[in-house]
Design an enzyme around this catalytic site. Structure first.
Site, PDB file in Angstrom:
ATOM      1  N   TYR A  11       0.808  -1.217   0.000  1.00 56.02           N
ATOM      2  CA  TYR A  11       0.000   0.000   0.000  1.00 56.02           C
ATOM      3  C   TYR A  11       0.846   1.274   0.000  1.00 56.02           C
ATOM      4  O   TYR A  11       0.418   2.303  -0.493  1.00 56.02           O
ATOM      5  CB  TYR A  11      -0.929   0.012   1.215  1.00 56.02           C
ATOM      6  CG  TYR A  11      -2.167  -0.827   1.008  1.00 56.02           C
ATOM      7  CD1 TYR A  11      -3.331  -0.255   0.519  1.00 56.02           C
ATOM      8  CD2 TYR A  11      -2.160  -2.191   1.272  1.00 56.02           C
ATOM      9  CE1 TYR A  11      -4.461  -1.008   0.297  1.00 56.02           C
ATOM     10  CE2 TYR A  11      -3.291  -2.963   1.064  1.00 56.02           C
ATOM     11  CZ  TYR A  11      -4.440  -2.366   0.574  1.00 56.02           C
ATOM     12  OH  TYR A  11      -5.557  -3.123   0.356  1.00 56.02           O
ATOM     13  N   LYS A 212       5.230   9.569  14.553  1.00 53.96           N
ATOM     14  CA  LYS A 212       4.313   8.730  13.776  1.00 53.96           C
ATOM     15  C   LYS A 212       3.423   7.894  14.702  1.00 53.96           C
ATOM     16  O   LYS A 212       2.199   7.796  14.519  1.00 53.96           O
ATOM     17  CB  LYS A 212       5.137   7.820  12.853  1.00 53.96           C
ATOM     18  CG  LYS A 212       4.411   6.641  12.292  1.00 53.96           C
ATOM     19  CD  LYS A 212       3.411   7.056  11.237  1.00 53.96           C
ATOM     20  CE  LYS A 212       2.483   5.904  10.914  1.00 53.96           C
ATOM     21  NZ  LYS A 212       1.811   6.028   9.669  1.00 53.96           N
ATOM     22  N   ARG A 252     -13.136  23.940  20.988  1.00 53.68           N
ATOM     23  CA  ARG A 252     -11.949  23.145  21.348  1.00 53.68           C
ATOM     24  C   ARG A 252     -12.280  21.672  21.592  1.00 53.68           C
ATOM     25  O   ARG A 252     -11.526  20.950  22.219  1.00 53.68           O
ATOM     26  CB  ARG A 252     -11.272  23.747  22.584  1.00 53.68           C
ATOM     27  CG  ARG A 252     -10.531  25.044  22.264  1.00 53.68           C
ATOM     28  CD  ARG A 252      -9.909  25.682  23.466  1.00 53.68           C
ATOM     29  NE  ARG A 252     -10.901  26.146  24.429  1.00 53.68           N
ATOM     30  CZ  ARG A 252     -11.629  27.261  24.287  1.00 53.68           C
ATOM     31  NH1 ARG A 252     -11.461  28.022  23.214  1.00 53.68           N
ATOM     32  NH2 ARG A 252     -12.504  27.618  25.199  1.00 53.68           N
ATOM     33  N   CYS A 266      -2.941   0.131  10.875  1.00 52.21           N
ATOM     34  CA  CYS A 266      -2.141   1.113  11.609  1.00 52.21           C
ATOM     35  C   CYS A 266      -2.672   1.428  12.998  1.00 52.21           C
ATOM     36  O   CYS A 266      -1.976   1.246  13.990  1.00 52.21           O
ATOM     37  CB  CYS A 266      -2.091   2.402  10.798  1.00 52.21           C
ATOM     38  SG  CYS A 266      -1.594   2.104   9.109  1.00 52.21           S
TER      39      CYS A 266
HETATM   40  N1  SAJ Z   1     -12.564   5.039  13.208  1.00 50.79           N
HETATM   41  C1  SAJ Z   1     -13.567   5.115  14.165  1.00 50.79           C
HETATM   42  N2  SAJ Z   1     -13.936   6.359  14.621  1.00 50.79           N
HETATM   43  C2  SAJ Z   1     -13.352   7.503  14.154  1.00 50.79           C
HETATM   44  C3  SAJ Z   1     -12.317   7.405  13.192  1.00 50.79           C
HETATM   45  C4  SAJ Z   1     -11.940   6.158  12.733  1.00 50.79           C
HETATM   46  O1  SAJ Z   1     -14.120   4.113  14.622  1.00 50.79           O
HETATM   47  O2  SAJ Z   1     -13.757   8.572  14.619  1.00 50.79           O
HETATM   48  C5  SAJ Z   1     -12.115   3.714  12.736  1.00 50.79           C
HETATM   49  C6  SAJ Z   1     -12.267   3.544  11.220  1.00 50.79           C
HETATM   50  O3  SAJ Z   1     -13.560   3.128  10.878  1.00 50.79           O
HETATM   51  C7  SAJ Z   1     -11.225   2.484  10.961  1.00 50.79           C
HETATM   52  C8  SAJ Z   1     -10.115   2.845  11.938  1.00 50.79           C
HETATM   53  O4  SAJ Z   1     -10.725   3.623  12.948  1.00 50.79           O
HETATM   54  O5  SAJ Z   1     -11.700   1.191  11.276  1.00 50.79           O
HETATM   55  C9  SAJ Z   1      -8.939   3.601  11.345  1.00 50.79           C
HETATM   56  O6  SAJ Z   1      -9.329   4.453  10.307  1.00 50.79           O
HETATM   57  P1  SAJ Z   1      -8.698   5.875   9.997  1.00 50.79           P
HETATM   58  O7  SAJ Z   1      -9.348   6.425   8.788  1.00 50.79           O
HETATM   59  O8  SAJ Z   1      -8.775   6.737  11.198  1.00 50.79           O
HETATM   60  O9  SAJ Z   1      -7.159   5.587   9.766  1.00 50.79           O
HETATM   61  P2  SAJ Z   1      -6.280   4.630   8.781  1.00 50.79           P
HETATM   62  O10 SAJ Z   1      -5.815   3.451   9.552  1.00 50.79           O
HETATM   63  O11 SAJ Z   1      -6.981   4.377   7.505  1.00 50.79           O
HETATM   64  O12 SAJ Z   1      -5.047   5.596   8.505  1.00 50.79           O
HETATM   65  C10 SAJ Z   1      -4.313   6.100   9.598  1.00 50.79           C
HETATM   66  C11 SAJ Z   1      -4.115   7.587   9.406  1.00 50.79           C
HETATM   67  N3  SAJ Z   1      -3.680   8.202  10.646  1.00 50.79           N
HETATM   68  C12 SAJ Z   1      -4.299   9.254  11.209  1.00 50.79           C
HETATM   69  O13 SAJ Z   1      -5.309   9.749  10.746  1.00 50.79           O
HETATM   70  C13 SAJ Z   1      -3.712   9.793  12.475  1.00 50.79           C
HETATM   71  C14 SAJ Z   1      -3.136   7.841   8.304  1.00 50.79           C
HETATM   72  O14 SAJ Z   1      -2.801   9.213   8.192  1.00 50.79           O
HETATM   73  C15 SAJ Z   1      -1.852   7.069   8.539  1.00 50.79           C
HETATM   74  O15 SAJ Z   1      -0.973   7.175   7.471  1.00 50.79           O
HETATM   75  C16 SAJ Z   1      -2.192   5.602   8.676  1.00 50.79           C
HETATM   76  O16 SAJ Z   1      -3.124   5.431   9.746  1.00 50.79           O
HETATM   77  C17 SAJ Z   1      -0.893   4.871   8.965  1.00 50.79           C
HETATM   78  O17 SAJ Z   1      -0.250   4.390   8.029  1.00 50.79           O
HETATM   79  O18 SAJ Z   1      -0.460   4.843  10.090  1.00 50.79           O
END
Ligand code: SAJ
Length: 409
Positions: A11, A212, A252, A266
């Site tokens: 990816y 990170k 905030r 991740c």
């Molecule tokens: N989720 C929730 N509630 C929320 C936000 C997300 O339940 O309010 C869940 C999503 O449905 C999913 C999981 O969390 O199952 C993660 O999804 P995500 O969209 O938050 O993140 P990833 O794993 O797709 O990507 C993240 C990102 N990190 C952040 O937003 C801090 C991305 O920028 C990173 O590059 C990636 O992890 C990584 O490689 O670490």
């Protein structure tokens, strides 16, 4: 810098390799999987990501990118291989704290060592526990007799892109670059300047690793808070989605969204890398992980509750991917829900418009097929295709459990 090797064509590695190649560098993409190499050579990609197929084809057709199983001598090497969780982990009192499995990173470093030359730059992009670049990668590379910081350069530059928006975020997002010395940091900065338009912040290697991990831990802990609040709201009879919407009008406050759990490669993984480094100092991070991991069981309890009066109910699980509008099922909480439902003896059907048939148990090929005759519809992924689920219900008696607040107006 003329020639780079990107190790790991998943990816992150594949879009990164193609991006460098389409920005004028000569790129050797390296993957240990013969199937992946074969497929890429024929111009097909093994990942679904908007725009990626076109970019990879352009990179291959330009002649700037080739694909093979082992690295070749080059000016720079980028490691973008997985760092999965080692389930055995370390004991912290009675609890087990999982830590990182560095097997792939070590294998990648060892293969680079076979072709490493004076003046080369090696960059680790894989999300890794604090200290990995210096304590794990450097010693492997130094077994060649070359010395890090003088004979070769070494830096950490985490990938920070969101699946579904990878190509855009690769170019536009800010990057953090931390080298083992200033010359390494500077060389890595120059390398990424080939295509990165966002700010590049320079720091030391351990800070870059920690930043990170902190980003994804922040997200996990906040999602756990949202999940905990949602549990309490459920007991109090309060609509959590409206309540969050109102709370978030405060300038905030940014309460995250509750859901069936946290998936992807991740956010459910990275907090453990911090926790494993100091288990005694991280009770909050560990609790957040446990709260989010317990969410699939909670969804099953909701299904049991909703179908208590129905004999042998049929449950339609809508969505298998870990988040909206992607095909990625890695660590998806939807799969955990499905498994738990089957284990509890429910008759289950699953459907996901983005995930190929045959991926999950009891998968059907259309939304209509999934919901016809089902007693309970469980919305597990907030794909656009499910937005009008209410108007598609086969009968008003069908219960809908919307784990994502996707149908709330
Ligand atoms: N989720 C929730 N509630 C929320 C936000 C997300 O339940 O309010 C869940 C999503 O449905 C999913 C999981 O969390 O199952 C993660 O999804 P995500 O969209 O938050 O993140 P990833 O794993 O797709 O990507 C993240 C990102 N990190 C952040 O937003 C801090 C991305 O920028 C990173 O590059 C990636 O992890 C990584 O490689 O670490």
């Amino acid at each position: 810098m003329k020639h780079i090797c990107v190790l790991g064509l998943g990816y992150i590695g594949l879009p990164t390799a193609a991006m460098f190649a389409t920005h004028g560098l000569c790129v050797t993409g390296v993957d240990i999987s013969p199937e992946t190499v074969e497929r890429l050579r024929s111009g097909e990609i093994h990942i679904k990501e908007p725009g990626l197929q076109t970019l990879v084809r352009a990179a291959l057709l330009s002649g700037n990118m080739t694909v093979r199983q082992e690295p070749v001598p080059a000016d720079a090497f980028i490691i973008a291989v997985p760092t999965p969780l080692n389930a055995h982990g370390e004991e912290n009192g009675s609890a087990i704290v999982p830590n990182a499995d560095l097997t792939y990173i070590c294998a990648a470093a060892e293969s680079i060592a076979t072709v490493l030359q004076p003046g080369n730059l090696v960059v680790l992009e894989s999300t890794s526990p604090p200290g990995t670049t210096v304590d794990t990668i450097r010693p492997i590379l130094e077994r060649t007799g070359l010395k890090g910081g003088t004979d070769f350069h070494l830096a950490y530059c985490p990938e920070r892109v969101l699946p579904g928006r990878i190509l855009d975020e690769l170019v536009r997002n800010e990057r953090i670059v931390g080298g083992i010395n200033e010359a390494s940091t500077e060389m890595a900065r120059e390398l990424y300047a080939h295509f990165v338009e966002g700010n590049v912040t320079l720091t030391d290697v351990s800070t870059a690793e920690m930043v990170k991990l902190m980003e994804n831990t922040y997200r996990d802990v906040n999602i756990a808070l949202a999940n905990e609040l949602s549990l309490v709201a459920e007991k109090l009879g309060i609509d959590i989605w409206r309540a969050i919407e109102m709370a978030n009008r405060h300038p905030r406050v940014h309460i995250h969204r509750p859901g069936p759990g946290v998936g992807g490669h991740c956010i459910a993984v990275d907090p453990w890398f911090i926790a494993a480094s100091h288990p005694e100092a991280t009770p909050l991070i560990q609790t957040a992980r446990q709260i989010n991991d317990a969410r699939p069981s909670h969804v099953v309890a909701q299904v049991k509750n909703a179908t208590a009066d129905i004999e042998n109910p049929v449950i339609a699980c809508l969505g298998l991917a870990y988040k909206a509008n992607v095909d990625d099922i890695r660590e998806s909480p939807a799969l955990a829900v499905l498994q738990l439902l089957e284990k509890a003896g429910f008759r289950v059907r699953s459907y996901d418009p983005h995930v190929p048939l045959g991926t999950a148990p009891s998968q059907v090929s259309s939304l209509k097929e999934a919901i016809t005759d089902a007693d309970c519809l469980v919305l597990l992924t907030d794909h656009n295709e499910f937005q009008h689920l209410k108007s598609m219900q086969a009968s008003p008696d069908q219960t809908i459990i919307d784990t994502r607040g996707h149908l709330t107006v």
